[in-house]
Design an enzyme around this catalytic site. Structure first.
Site, PDB file in Angstrom:
ATOM      1  N   ARG A 111      -8.739  10.635  50.468  1.00 46.61           N
ATOM      2  CA  ARG A 111      -8.692   9.347  50.860  1.00 46.61           C
ATOM      3  C   ARG A 111      -7.275   8.720  50.286  1.00 46.61           C
ATOM      4  O   ARG A 111      -6.592   7.821  51.015  1.00 46.61           O
ATOM      5  CB  ARG A 111      -9.533   8.234  49.985  1.00 46.61           C
ATOM      6  CG  ARG A 111     -11.142   8.336  50.389  1.00 46.61           C
ATOM      7  CD  ARG A 111     -12.224   7.546  49.839  1.00 46.61           C
ATOM      8  NE  ARG A 111     -11.763   6.176  50.111  1.00 46.61           N
ATOM      9  CZ  ARG A 111     -12.394   5.029  49.526  1.00 46.61           C
ATOM     10  NH1 ARG A 111     -13.211   5.383  48.557  1.00 46.61           N
ATOM     11  NH2 ARG A 111     -12.209   3.654  49.888  1.00 46.61           N
ATOM     12  N   CYS A 113      -8.181   2.004  42.472  1.00 47.55           N
ATOM     13  CA  CYS A 113      -9.374   2.844  43.299  1.00 47.55           C
ATOM     14  C   CYS A 113      -9.577   2.144  44.769  1.00 47.55           C
ATOM     15  O   CYS A 113      -8.896   1.585  45.356  1.00 47.55           O
ATOM     16  CB  CYS A 113     -10.654   3.166  42.385  1.00 47.55           C
ATOM     17  SG  CYS A 113     -11.356   1.783  42.044  1.00 47.55           S
TER      18      CYS A 113
END
Length: 287
Positions: free
Chosen positions: A184, A242
């Site tokens: 990611r 995050c």
């Protein structure tokens, strides 16, 4: 605040404290990031899991409703309204003068989010059960526990919190850690947010690498070495983000175990990537 002995607790230590004369308040924050709705499957139900079996005396805390505001421009798990958060904590029995222990289903992310919020808003003694509920070997209770009302009044701190501009600046002046999975960060996949990639200058530091196969944190010395290899030094200002400020809280907790203070960018990638004016970097290079 930043020693391992003050931020995590083992199951055996918890059992001894619960049997003592001044047991801690217990919070059960079972939650998991789920894409089940998109697949047509039922979403994870933390409250049902709690009712089916929890550490005796624990009160359930709903991450989505009590540890975050509704999703929006500030991200998928923005800061909760402080008054509502305080009311939720008091309902769960939290008082300023009584220790708190938080646990979840084992991943540690949700428990860390509760730990971070309580510490940031001024609670002096909050720890996370290392390894979560799977590490508990005692009996479980079913149904619902209703603790006596607590007296905790949250008072947010001036430090420890980053906004988007602060995260961008820290990526240039200190170390900004990206706690998501490497793919990611690199922008190879993005299952949740508008676009893949990372904040320019951020360093990939998947939070999953802070724990062993049993879900327990690595020893403090190993964590310290890990963060040193990522560029963290004694005088380094550190921040973490995050996807939505949940797994990053777990990385802030890992840093605390290692004795390293760090700030949390709560909006995280879900806020950053939703703003087309924010730059996006891809690939393994931080820049």
């Amino acid at each position: 605040m930043h020693g391992a002995m003050t931020v995590i607790i083992t199951a055996s230590e918890l059992a001894r404290e619960l049997a003592g004369q001044a047991p801690p308040v217990l919070l059960d924050v079972r939650w998991q990031l789920s894409l089940a709705k998109a697949a047509g499957a039922p979403a994870f139900d933390g409250r049902a899991e709690y009712a089916a079996g929890h550490i005796p005396g624990a009160a359930f805390v709903d991450l989505d409703r009590e540890l975050a505001a509704a999703p929006g421009a500030r991200g998928r798990h923005p800061l909760p309204d402080i008054a509502e958060f305080g009311a939720a904590m008091r309902r769960a029995g939290v008082s300023a003068g009584r220790p708190v222990v938080v646990y979840d289903g084992g991943q540690g992310w949700a428990a860390a989010r509760a730990w971070w919020l309580l510490r940031w808003t001024g609670h002096p003694d909050v720890r996370v059960l290392d390894g979560g509920l799977p590490s508990w070997e005692g009996e479980l209770a079913t149904g619902t526990s209703t603790p006596a009302e607590g007296d905790f009044r949250p008072a947010p701190g001036a430090a420890g919190l980053l906004d988007a501009d602060g995260a961008a600046a820290l990526a240039r002046t200190g170390v900004l850690l990206d706690a998501r999975a490497g793919e990611r960060y690199r922008g190879e996949v993005e299952p949740v947010d508008r676009v893949g990639g990372h904040i320019p200058g951020a360093v990939s530091a998947p939070t999953a690498e802070n724990v062993g196969p049993d879900g327990r944190f690595l020893p403090a010395a190993e964590l310290k070495d890990r963060f040193k290899a990522l560029g963290v030094r004694a005088d380094t200002e550190v921040g973490v983000y995050c996807g939505s400020g949940v797994s990053a809280a777990h990385e802030v907790l890992a840093l605390a175990v290692a004795g390293i203070p760090a700030a949390l960018y709560v909006g995280s990638w879900s806020e950053w990537s939703a703003d087309p004016s924010r730059p996006v970097a891809t690939g393994a290079d931080p820049q």
